[in-house]
Write an enzyme that holds these catalytic residues in place. Structure first.
Site, mmCIF file in Angstrom:
data_model
loop_
_atom_site.group_PDB
_atom_site.id
_atom_site.type_symbol
_atom_site.label_atom_id
_atom_site.label_comp_id
_atom_site.label_asym_id
_atom_site.label_seq_id
_atom_site.Cartn_x
_atom_site.Cartn_y
_atom_site.Cartn_z
ATOM 1 N N LYS A 1 29.753 -11.345 -17.352
ATOM 2 C CA LYS A 1 30.066 -10.716 -18.645
ATOM 3 C C LYS A 1 31.002 -11.643 -19.416
ATOM 4 O O LYS A 1 32.021 -12.097 -18.884
ATOM 5 C CB LYS A 1 30.727 -9.369 -18.369
ATOM 6 C CG LYS A 1 30.651 -8.381 -19.496
ATOM 7 C CD LYS A 1 31.083 -7.033 -18.969
ATOM 8 C CE LYS A 1 31.212 -6.008 -20.052
ATOM 9 N NZ LYS A 1 31.852 -4.787 -19.526
HETATM 10 O O1 G3P Z 1 31.883 -0.343 -21.499
HETATM 11 C C1 G3P Z 1 32.987 -0.574 -22.287
HETATM 12 C C2 G3P Z 1 34.040 0.404 -21.975
HETATM 13 O O2 G3P Z 1 34.614 0.150 -20.740
HETATM 14 C C3 G3P Z 1 35.045 0.585 -23.026
HETATM 15 O O3 G3P Z 1 35.150 1.913 -23.188
HETATM 16 O O4 G3P Z 1 36.200 3.991 -23.815
HETATM 17 O O5 G3P Z 1 37.606 1.925 -23.427
HETATM 18 O O6 G3P Z 1 36.168 2.112 -25.438
HETATM 19 P P1 G3P Z 1 36.355 2.515 -24.025
#
Ligand code: G3P
Length: 222
Positions: A90
């Site tokens: 990634k």
């Molecule tokens: O897949 C990306 C994720 O880990 C981020 O999620 O909820 O932190 O925006 P969030």
């Protein structure tokens, strides 16, 4: 649409894998940091836990800023678990991240370009040979933009131009996100275990089960 779990927590990953709905795992530096374990060890553990999935994303760390630094980290990461074919590198959506993506893609290594917030960024990542592109919808919602609309547009762009990259809808926060990105044509949604649990439930399912159980008890008792 396939489902990946967005987690570095082995308990949650095991639970989701056992249910049989999982096609992959995504992690990021924040998720791994929350676990308080060594990054490479946790990735190795995850790869062993989920042998039948198509992809386990391991993100280069924030210390890797140049393409060379990212490639050097990626080359160490791909050795984990004896060059497990599921490992996916990634990479951040930066020009250096794209350069690293092209290099790794040309070597046949799976890549996931993350932190995508525009159609143009998705186009660049796809053209750099990314296997997966990860638009973050929840974070667009957070700034009063419609994250799902970004997925709609990227899906359309990839269809029009026959681009092979798969869309991983990321930063998915709730069941409605899952339904809407599935209908928008995302290939994958990566979701926390809490969302997998939520989308398995409906109050009428619970009520129906209670009624079946009550009727069954009455019939058995006579
Ligand atoms: O897949 C990306 C994720 O880990 C981020 O999620 O909820 O932190 O925006 P969030």
């Amino acid at each position: 649409m396939k489902l990946f779990i967005d987690s570095a927590n082995v308990v949650d990953i095991k639970k989701a894998y056992k249910v049989g709905v999982l096609s992959g795992v995504t992690t990021n530096p924040s998720l791994v940091a929350k676990e308080g374990v060594k990054f490479e060890d946790r990735i190795e553990e995850i790869l062993k836990l989920v042998p039948k999935v198509e992809s386990v994303s391991a993100e280069v760390t924030p210390d890797a800023v140049t393409a060379e630094e990212m490639i050097a980290q990626a080359e160490e990461l791909i050795k984990i678990n004896n060059y497990d074919k599921n490992i996916t590198i990634k990479l951040p959506m930066t020009l250096d991240g794209l350069e690293a993506c092209r290099y790794l893609a040309d070597k046949g290594i799976k890549t996931n370009v993350t932190l995508i917030f525009t159609v143009n960024q998705a186009l660049l990542a796809a053209r750099a040979g990314a296997t997966y592109v990860s638009p973050f919808l929840g974070r667009l919602d957070d700034i009063s933009e419609d994250g799902v609309q970004l997925v709609v547009k990227i899906a359309e762009l990839f269809r029009i131009h026959n681009l092979d990259a798969q869309i991983i809808a990321a930063s998915v926060r709730h069941p409605d996100h899952v339904t809407r990105v599935a209908m928008a044509g995302a290939h994958i949604a990566t979701v926390p275990f809490s969302v997998i649990e939520q989308i398995s439930k409906h109050p009428l399912t619970d009520q129906g089960l209670e009624k079946f159980a009550a009727d069954w008890k009455k019939a058995v008792k006579g």
